[in-house]
Motif scaffolding. Sequence first.
Motif, mmCIF file in Angstrom:
data_model
loop_
_atom_site.group_PDB
_atom_site.id
_atom_site.type_symbol
_atom_site.label_atom_id
_atom_site.label_comp_id
_atom_site.label_asym_id
_atom_site.label_seq_id
_atom_site.Cartn_x
_atom_site.Cartn_y
_atom_site.Cartn_z
ATOM 1 N N VAL A 1 41.143 -4.147 -3.746
ATOM 2 C CA VAL A 1 40.488 -2.840 -3.704
ATOM 3 C C VAL A 1 40.159 -2.405 -2.274
ATOM 4 N N HIS A 2 39.503 -3.258 -1.505
ATOM 5 C CA HIS A 2 39.099 -2.897 -0.148
ATOM 6 C C HIS A 2 39.901 -3.588 0.952
ATOM 7 N N LYS B 1 26.957 -4.072 -6.386
ATOM 8 C CA LYS B 1 27.573 -2.751 -6.173
ATOM 9 C C LYS B 1 28.651 -2.785 -5.098
ATOM 10 N N TRP B 2 29.398 -3.860 -5.054
ATOM 11 C CA TRP B 2 30.527 -3.972 -4.124
ATOM 12 C C TRP B 2 31.729 -3.191 -4.639
ATOM 13 N N ILE B 3 31.881 -3.153 -5.971
ATOM 14 C CA ILE B 3 33.031 -2.523 -6.606
ATOM 15 C C ILE B 3 32.540 -1.412 -7.522
ATOM 16 N N THR B 4 33.213 -0.271 -7.511
ATOM 17 C CA THR B 4 32.806 0.831 -8.382
ATOM 18 C C THR B 4 33.234 0.552 -9.820
ATOM 19 N N THR C 1 35.394 1.161 4.377
ATOM 20 C CA THR C 1 34.205 1.596 3.632
ATOM 21 C C THR C 1 33.650 0.487 2.746
ATOM 22 N N ALA C 2 34.163 -0.717 2.885
ATOM 23 C CA ALA C 2 33.720 -1.811 2.027
ATOM 24 C C ALA C 2 32.270 -2.164 2.325
#
Length: 387
Positions: free
Chosen positions: A77-78, A45-48, A6-7
Amino acid sequence: MSTHSTAPYTLRSLVLYFLKLGTVGFGGPVALVGYMHRDLVEERKWITEDDYKEGLALAQLAPGPLAAQLGIYIGFVHYRLVGATLAGLAFVLPSFLMVLALGAIYVHFQGISWMQAVFYGVGAAVIGIIAISAYKLTKKSIGKDYYLWFIYLVAAVTTVITEHENIWLFIGGGIFYWLVKSSSRLKQQAASAVPLLIPAMIQANTGGDANTGKLADIFLFFAKAGAFVFGSGLAIVPFLYGGVVKEYGWLNEQEFMDAVAVAMITPGPVVITVGFIGYLTAGFSGASVAAFATFFPCYLFTVIPAPYFKKYGKKPGIKAFVDGITAAAIGAIAGAVIVLGKRSIHDIPTALICLAVVALLLLVKKAQEPVIILVAALIGLLIKAYV
Protein backbone atom coordinates in the motif's frame (compact mmCIF):
# COMPACT_ATOMS: atom_id res chain seq x y z
CA MET A 1 -3.67 3.84 -3.28
CA SER A 2 -1.31 5.85 -1.11
CA THR A 3 2.42 6.34 -1.50
CA HIS A 4 5.22 5.98 1.00
CA SER A 5 5.57 9.78 1.31
CA THR A 6 2.22 9.91 3.12
CA ALA A 7 2.68 6.76 5.18
CA PRO A 8 1.90 7.36 8.90
CA TYR A 9 4.47 4.68 9.85
CA THR A 10 7.96 3.57 8.90
CA LEU A 11 8.75 0.45 6.92
CA ARG A 12 10.72 -0.82 9.91
CA SER A 13 7.62 -0.53 12.12
CA LEU A 14 5.54 -2.49 9.63
CA VAL A 15 8.15 -5.25 9.35
CA LEU A 16 8.35 -5.53 13.14
CA TYR A 17 4.56 -5.76 13.33
CA PHE A 18 4.44 -8.67 10.88
CA LEU A 19 7.32 -10.40 12.65
CA LYS A 20 5.29 -10.24 15.85
CA LEU A 21 2.07 -11.38 14.16
CA GLY A 22 3.89 -14.28 12.51
CA THR A 23 5.32 -15.30 15.90
CA VAL A 24 2.18 -15.17 18.07
CA GLY A 25 -0.67 -15.09 15.54
CA PHE A 26 -2.64 -18.26 16.25
CA GLY A 27 -6.13 -19.09 15.05
CA GLY A 28 -5.91 -19.59 11.30
CA PRO A 29 -6.51 -17.22 8.37
CA VAL A 30 -9.81 -15.73 9.56
CA ALA A 31 -8.31 -14.79 12.92
CA LEU A 32 -5.13 -13.40 11.33
CA VAL A 33 -6.93 -11.07 8.92
CA GLY A 34 -9.06 -9.95 11.87
CA TYR A 35 -5.94 -9.09 13.86
CA MET A 36 -4.63 -7.00 10.94
CA HIS A 37 -7.88 -5.02 10.77
CA ARG A 38 -7.96 -4.44 14.52
CA ASP A 39 -4.30 -3.45 14.80
CA LEU A 40 -3.58 -1.59 11.54
CA VAL A 41 -6.95 -0.06 10.65
CA GLU A 42 -8.81 0.51 13.93
CA GLU A 43 -6.08 1.08 16.52
CA ARG A 44 -2.96 2.37 14.74
CA LYS A 45 -4.75 3.79 11.66
CA TRP A 46 -1.80 2.93 9.43
CA ILE A 47 -4.08 1.52 6.72
CA THR A 48 -7.40 2.96 5.55
CA GLU A 49 -10.58 0.91 5.58
CA ASP A 50 -10.76 1.07 1.77
CA ASP A 51 -7.19 -0.16 1.30
CA TYR A 52 -7.82 -2.99 3.74
CA LYS A 53 -11.04 -4.07 1.99
CA GLU A 54 -9.37 -3.99 -1.42
CA GLY A 55 -6.50 -6.10 -0.09
CA LEU A 56 -8.88 -8.61 1.45
CA ALA A 57 -10.90 -8.87 -1.77
CA LEU A 58 -7.76 -9.47 -3.83
CA ALA A 59 -6.55 -12.08 -1.34
CA GLN A 60 -9.88 -13.91 -1.65
CA LEU A 61 -9.90 -13.59 -5.44
CA ALA A 62 -6.38 -14.82 -6.19
CA PRO A 63 -4.91 -18.23 -5.36
CA GLY A 64 -2.68 -18.37 -2.32
CA PRO A 65 -2.97 -18.37 1.49
CA LEU A 66 -5.41 -15.64 2.49
CA ALA A 67 -3.61 -14.07 5.46
CA ALA A 68 -0.17 -14.07 3.80
CA GLN A 69 -1.54 -12.35 0.71
CA LEU A 70 -3.32 -9.69 2.74
CA GLY A 71 -0.06 -9.02 4.60
CA ILE A 72 1.79 -8.68 1.28
CA TYR A 73 -0.86 -6.28 -0.02
CA ILE A 74 -0.71 -4.15 3.12
CA GLY A 75 3.05 -3.89 2.69
CA PHE A 76 2.46 -2.78 -0.92
CA VAL A 77 0.00 0.00 0.00
CA HIS A 78 2.63 2.58 1.02
CA TYR A 79 5.98 0.96 0.23
CA ARG A 80 5.28 -0.89 -3.03
CA LEU A 81 7.49 -3.88 -3.92
CA VAL A 82 9.96 -3.39 -1.07
CA GLY A 83 7.15 -3.18 1.48
CA ALA A 84 5.30 -6.15 0.01
CA THR A 85 8.44 -8.29 -0.02
CA LEU A 86 9.56 -7.46 3.51
CA ALA A 87 6.06 -7.71 5.01
CA GLY A 88 5.55 -11.12 3.42
CA LEU A 89 8.93 -12.43 4.56
CA ALA A 90 8.45 -11.10 8.09
CA PHE A 91 5.03 -12.74 8.36
CA VAL A 92 6.12 -16.18 7.11
CA LEU A 93 9.65 -16.43 8.56
CA PRO A 94 8.81 -17.08 12.26
CA SER A 95 6.49 -20.03 11.54
CA PHE A 96 8.97 -21.38 8.96
CA LEU A 97 11.73 -21.44 11.57
CA MET A 98 9.35 -23.14 14.02
CA VAL A 99 8.45 -25.94 11.61
CA LEU A 100 12.14 -26.42 10.83
CA ALA A 101 12.84 -26.93 14.54
CA LEU A 102 9.84 -29.25 14.89
CA GLY A 103 11.00 -31.15 11.81
CA ALA A 104 14.44 -31.72 13.34
CA ILE A 105 12.87 -32.91 16.62
CA TYR A 106 10.44 -35.15 14.73
CA VAL A 107 13.19 -36.81 12.70
CA HIS A 108 15.36 -37.28 15.78
CA PHE A 109 12.63 -38.81 17.97
CA GLN A 110 10.56 -40.53 15.30
CA GLY A 111 11.34 -44.01 16.54
CA ILE A 112 10.59 -43.20 20.19
CA SER A 113 7.26 -44.35 21.58
CA TRP A 114 6.28 -41.04 23.24
CA MET A 115 6.53 -39.21 19.91
CA GLN A 116 4.28 -41.80 18.27
CA ALA A 117 1.84 -41.53 21.20
CA VAL A 118 1.65 -37.74 20.80
CA PHE A 119 0.63 -38.00 17.17
CA TYR A 120 -1.78 -40.85 17.92
CA GLY A 121 -4.04 -38.31 19.63
CA VAL A 122 -3.10 -35.36 17.44
CA GLY A 123 -3.95 -37.12 14.16
CA ALA A 124 -7.50 -37.83 15.34
CA ALA A 125 -7.93 -34.23 16.52
CA VAL A 126 -6.75 -32.85 13.17
CA ILE A 127 -9.46 -34.84 11.36
CA GLY A 128 -12.06 -33.23 13.64
CA ILE A 129 -10.66 -29.75 12.97
CA ILE A 130 -10.61 -30.25 9.19
CA ALA A 131 -14.15 -31.69 9.30
CA ILE A 132 -15.51 -28.61 11.08
CA SER A 133 -13.58 -26.29 8.76
CA ALA A 134 -15.09 -28.07 5.76
CA TYR A 135 -18.57 -27.77 7.31
CA LYS A 136 -18.21 -24.04 8.02
CA LEU A 137 -16.72 -23.29 4.61
CA THR A 138 -19.52 -25.24 2.92
CA LYS A 139 -22.21 -23.45 4.90
CA LYS A 140 -20.69 -20.02 4.23
CA SER A 141 -19.66 -20.33 0.58
CA ILE A 142 -21.98 -22.78 -1.18
CA GLY A 143 -25.36 -21.58 0.08
CA LYS A 144 -28.38 -22.70 -1.95
CA ASP A 145 -26.84 -22.40 -5.42
CA TYR A 146 -27.43 -25.74 -7.18
CA TYR A 147 -24.57 -25.22 -9.62
CA LEU A 148 -22.08 -24.58 -6.82
CA TRP A 149 -23.40 -27.68 -5.05
CA PHE A 150 -22.81 -29.68 -8.22
CA ILE A 151 -19.18 -28.48 -8.45
CA TYR A 152 -18.72 -29.11 -4.73
CA LEU A 153 -20.06 -32.68 -4.86
CA VAL A 154 -18.07 -33.60 -7.97
CA ALA A 155 -14.89 -32.38 -6.29
CA ALA A 156 -15.68 -34.21 -3.05
CA VAL A 157 -16.55 -37.51 -4.74
CA THR A 158 -13.54 -37.29 -7.07
CA THR A 159 -11.20 -36.74 -4.14
CA VAL A 160 -12.63 -39.71 -2.25
CA ILE A 161 -12.49 -42.03 -5.29
CA THR A 162 -9.04 -41.09 -6.61
CA GLU A 163 -7.44 -40.09 -3.28
CA HIS A 164 -5.67 -37.47 -5.36
CA GLU A 165 -6.16 -33.73 -5.81
CA ASN A 166 -6.38 -32.29 -9.31
CA ILE A 167 -5.66 -28.78 -10.55
CA TRP A 168 -8.03 -29.19 -13.48
CA LEU A 169 -10.85 -29.91 -11.07
CA PHE A 170 -10.50 -26.35 -9.70
CA ILE A 171 -10.10 -24.74 -13.12
CA GLY A 172 -13.01 -26.74 -14.54
CA GLY A 173 -15.22 -25.65 -11.66
CA GLY A 174 -14.32 -22.00 -12.26
CA ILE A 175 -14.96 -22.15 -16.01
CA PHE A 176 -18.21 -24.09 -15.55
CA TYR A 177 -19.64 -21.56 -13.07
CA TRP A 178 -18.46 -18.65 -15.21
CA LEU A 179 -20.39 -20.14 -18.16
CA VAL A 180 -23.44 -20.62 -15.95
CA LYS A 181 -23.43 -17.00 -14.79
CA SER A 182 -22.58 -15.43 -18.17
CA SER A 183 -25.91 -15.74 -19.99
CA SER A 184 -29.01 -17.87 -20.28
CA ARG A 185 -27.74 -19.42 -23.54
CA LEU A 186 -24.41 -20.34 -21.98
CA LYS A 187 -26.27 -21.58 -18.91
CA GLN A 188 -28.13 -24.08 -21.11
CA GLN A 189 -24.87 -25.17 -22.71
CA ALA A 190 -23.26 -25.61 -19.31
CA ALA A 191 -26.20 -27.69 -18.11
CA SER A 192 -25.97 -29.91 -21.18
CA ALA A 193 -22.26 -30.40 -20.46
CA VAL A 194 -22.88 -31.83 -16.98
CA PRO A 195 -22.92 -35.51 -18.10
CA LEU A 196 -19.57 -34.98 -19.82
CA LEU A 197 -18.02 -32.97 -17.01
CA ILE A 198 -18.23 -35.63 -14.29
CA PRO A 199 -16.17 -38.37 -16.00
CA ALA A 200 -13.75 -35.79 -17.39
CA MET A 201 -13.07 -34.46 -13.89
CA ILE A 202 -12.71 -37.93 -12.39
CA GLN A 203 -10.37 -39.19 -15.10
CA ALA A 204 -8.22 -36.05 -15.34
CA ASN A 205 -4.68 -36.30 -14.05
CA THR A 206 -2.21 -33.67 -12.96
CA GLY A 207 0.60 -35.71 -14.51
CA GLY A 208 4.05 -36.34 -13.10
CA ASP A 209 7.05 -34.08 -13.40
CA ALA A 210 10.19 -35.13 -15.20
CA ASN A 211 12.68 -36.87 -12.98
CA THR A 212 15.19 -34.02 -12.81
CA GLY A 213 16.24 -34.55 -9.20
CA LYS A 214 14.40 -34.42 -5.91
CA LEU A 215 14.82 -30.69 -5.27
CA ALA A 216 13.61 -29.89 -8.80
CA ASP A 217 10.60 -32.15 -8.25
CA ILE A 218 9.94 -30.46 -4.90
CA PHE A 219 10.12 -27.01 -6.48
CA LEU A 220 7.79 -27.86 -9.37
CA PHE A 221 5.25 -29.66 -7.22
CA PHE A 222 5.01 -27.01 -4.50
CA ALA A 223 4.95 -24.16 -7.03
CA LYS A 224 1.97 -25.90 -8.61
CA ALA A 225 0.39 -26.28 -5.17
CA GLY A 226 0.95 -22.61 -4.28
CA ALA A 227 -0.62 -21.47 -7.54
CA PHE A 228 -3.91 -23.26 -6.89
CA VAL A 229 -4.69 -22.80 -3.20
CA PHE A 230 -7.86 -20.71 -2.97
CA GLY A 231 -9.39 -19.40 0.24
CA SER A 232 -8.59 -21.36 3.38
CA GLY A 233 -5.08 -22.75 3.74
CA LEU A 234 -6.70 -26.15 4.36
CA ALA A 235 -7.50 -26.30 0.63
CA ILE A 236 -3.90 -27.32 0.08
CA VAL A 237 -4.24 -30.46 2.25
CA PRO A 238 -5.90 -32.77 -0.32
CA PHE A 239 -3.65 -31.47 -3.08
CA LEU A 240 -0.52 -32.14 -1.01
CA TYR A 241 -1.76 -35.59 -0.01
CA GLY A 242 -2.20 -36.60 -3.65
CA GLY A 243 1.32 -35.56 -4.58
CA VAL A 244 3.41 -36.06 -1.46
CA VAL A 245 1.94 -39.45 -0.46
CA LYS A 246 0.32 -40.99 -3.53
CA GLU A 247 2.34 -39.69 -6.49
CA TYR A 248 5.89 -39.20 -5.22
CA GLY A 249 5.83 -41.26 -2.04
CA TRP A 250 7.99 -38.74 -0.17
CA LEU A 251 6.03 -39.32 3.06
CA ASN A 252 3.86 -42.14 4.31
CA GLU A 253 0.30 -41.43 5.43
CA GLN A 254 1.13 -41.10 9.11
CA GLU A 255 3.98 -38.67 8.42
CA PHE A 256 1.64 -36.58 6.27
CA MET A 257 -0.97 -36.37 9.03
CA ASP A 258 1.77 -35.40 11.46
CA ALA A 259 2.80 -32.62 9.06
CA VAL A 260 -0.76 -31.25 9.04
CA ALA A 261 -0.81 -31.40 12.85
CA VAL A 262 2.44 -29.42 13.04
CA ALA A 263 0.85 -26.69 10.92
CA MET A 264 -2.07 -26.57 13.38
CA ILE A 265 0.10 -26.02 16.45
CA THR A 266 2.31 -23.30 14.97
CA PRO A 267 1.32 -19.65 14.43
CA GLY A 268 1.11 -18.06 11.01
CA PRO A 269 -0.39 -19.53 7.83
CA VAL A 270 -1.48 -23.20 7.81
CA VAL A 271 0.28 -23.56 4.46
CA ILE A 272 3.60 -23.45 6.31
CA THR A 273 3.20 -27.22 6.66
CA VAL A 274 5.04 -27.34 3.32
CA GLY A 275 8.23 -26.43 5.19
CA PHE A 276 7.83 -29.43 7.49
CA ILE A 277 7.08 -31.72 4.54
CA GLY A 278 10.09 -30.39 2.65
CA TYR A 279 12.32 -30.98 5.68
CA LEU A 280 11.21 -34.59 6.04
CA THR A 281 11.74 -35.09 2.31
CA ALA A 282 15.13 -33.45 1.75
CA GLY A 283 16.32 -31.72 4.93
CA PHE A 284 16.90 -27.95 5.18
CA SER A 285 17.25 -27.56 1.41
CA GLY A 286 13.95 -29.34 0.85
CA ALA A 287 12.19 -27.15 3.42
CA SER A 288 13.56 -23.94 1.90
CA VAL A 289 12.70 -24.92 -1.67
CA ALA A 290 9.19 -26.09 -0.72
CA ALA A 291 8.41 -22.90 1.22
CA PHE A 292 9.77 -20.59 -1.48
CA ALA A 293 7.97 -22.45 -4.27
CA THR A 294 4.65 -22.34 -2.38
CA PHE A 295 4.70 -18.68 -1.35
CA PHE A 296 6.32 -17.11 -4.43
CA PRO A 297 3.25 -17.58 -6.68
CA CYS A 298 0.97 -15.95 -4.10
CA TYR A 299 3.46 -13.06 -3.87
CA LEU A 300 3.27 -12.56 -7.64
CA PHE A 301 -0.52 -12.93 -7.67
CA THR A 302 -0.67 -10.08 -5.16
CA VAL A 303 1.89 -7.51 -6.34
CA ILE A 304 1.27 -7.81 -10.09
CA PRO A 305 -2.51 -7.13 -10.09
CA ALA A 306 -2.48 -4.80 -7.07
CA PRO A 307 -2.27 -1.52 -9.08
CA TYR A 308 -5.14 -2.59 -11.35
CA PHE A 309 -7.38 -4.31 -8.87
CA LYS A 310 -9.58 -1.30 -8.09
CA LYS A 311 -10.59 -1.11 -11.74
CA TYR A 312 -11.20 -4.76 -12.60
CA GLY A 313 -11.59 -6.76 -9.38
CA LYS A 314 -15.35 -6.46 -9.02
CA LYS A 315 -16.28 -7.61 -12.55
CA PRO A 316 -19.00 -10.31 -12.42
CA GLY A 317 -17.12 -12.71 -14.72
CA ILE A 318 -14.03 -12.74 -12.51
CA LYS A 319 -16.13 -13.19 -9.38
CA ALA A 320 -18.05 -16.10 -10.94
CA PHE A 321 -14.82 -17.84 -11.95
CA VAL A 322 -13.44 -17.54 -8.42
CA ASP A 323 -16.73 -18.72 -6.86
CA GLY A 324 -16.57 -21.87 -8.99
CA ILE A 325 -12.96 -22.56 -8.03
CA THR A 326 -13.78 -21.96 -4.38
CA ALA A 327 -16.66 -24.46 -4.50
CA ALA A 328 -14.32 -27.10 -5.98
CA ALA A 329 -11.66 -26.37 -3.36
CA ILE A 330 -14.13 -26.71 -0.49
CA GLY A 331 -15.48 -29.93 -1.99
CA ALA A 332 -11.93 -31.28 -2.15
CA ILE A 333 -11.45 -30.45 1.54
CA ALA A 334 -14.66 -32.34 2.37
CA GLY A 335 -13.45 -35.33 0.39
CA ALA A 336 -10.06 -35.16 2.08
CA VAL A 337 -11.74 -35.50 5.48
CA ILE A 338 -12.92 -38.98 4.45
CA VAL A 339 -9.63 -39.97 2.79
CA LEU A 340 -7.45 -38.85 5.69
CA GLY A 341 -9.95 -39.98 8.32
CA LYS A 342 -9.63 -43.59 7.16
CA ARG A 343 -5.94 -43.41 8.11
CA SER A 344 -6.22 -41.60 11.45
CA ILE A 345 -9.46 -42.98 12.90
CA HIS A 346 -8.62 -46.65 13.36
CA ASP A 347 -9.96 -47.58 16.81
CA ILE A 348 -12.45 -46.49 19.48
CA PRO A 349 -10.16 -43.98 21.30
CA THR A 350 -9.26 -42.10 18.09
CA ALA A 351 -12.93 -42.04 17.05
CA LEU A 352 -13.88 -40.59 20.45
CA ILE A 353 -11.12 -37.94 20.25
CA CYS A 354 -12.32 -36.91 16.79
CA LEU A 355 -15.98 -36.72 17.87
CA ALA A 356 -15.05 -34.76 21.00
CA VAL A 357 -13.14 -32.20 18.91
CA VAL A 358 -16.07 -31.85 16.50
CA ALA A 359 -18.50 -31.31 19.39
CA LEU A 360 -16.19 -28.82 21.11
CA LEU A 361 -15.71 -26.72 17.98
CA LEU A 362 -19.44 -26.68 17.32
CA LEU A 363 -20.40 -25.73 20.88
CA VAL A 364 -17.54 -23.41 21.90
CA LYS A 365 -17.13 -20.51 19.48
CA LYS A 366 -13.77 -19.33 20.81
CA ALA A 367 -12.12 -22.74 21.12
CA GLN A 368 -8.44 -22.40 20.17
CA GLU A 369 -7.14 -25.01 17.74
CA PRO A 370 -3.54 -25.04 19.09
CA VAL A 371 -4.91 -25.74 22.60
CA ILE A 372 -7.07 -28.55 21.23
CA ILE A 373 -4.04 -30.09 19.50
CA LEU A 374 -1.95 -29.93 22.68
CA VAL A 375 -4.73 -31.51 24.78
CA ALA A 376 -5.10 -34.27 22.16
CA ALA A 377 -1.36 -34.89 22.37
CA LEU A 378 -1.60 -35.33 26.16
CA ILE A 379 -4.55 -37.68 25.77
CA GLY A 380 -2.55 -39.71 23.27
CA LEU A 381 0.31 -40.00 25.74
CA LEU A 382 -2.04 -41.12 28.52
CA ILE A 383 -3.80 -43.69 26.34
CA LYS A 384 -0.55 -45.22 25.15
CA ALA A 385 0.83 -45.24 28.68
CA TYR A 386 -2.09 -47.07 30.29
CA VAL A 387 -3.65 -49.10 27.48
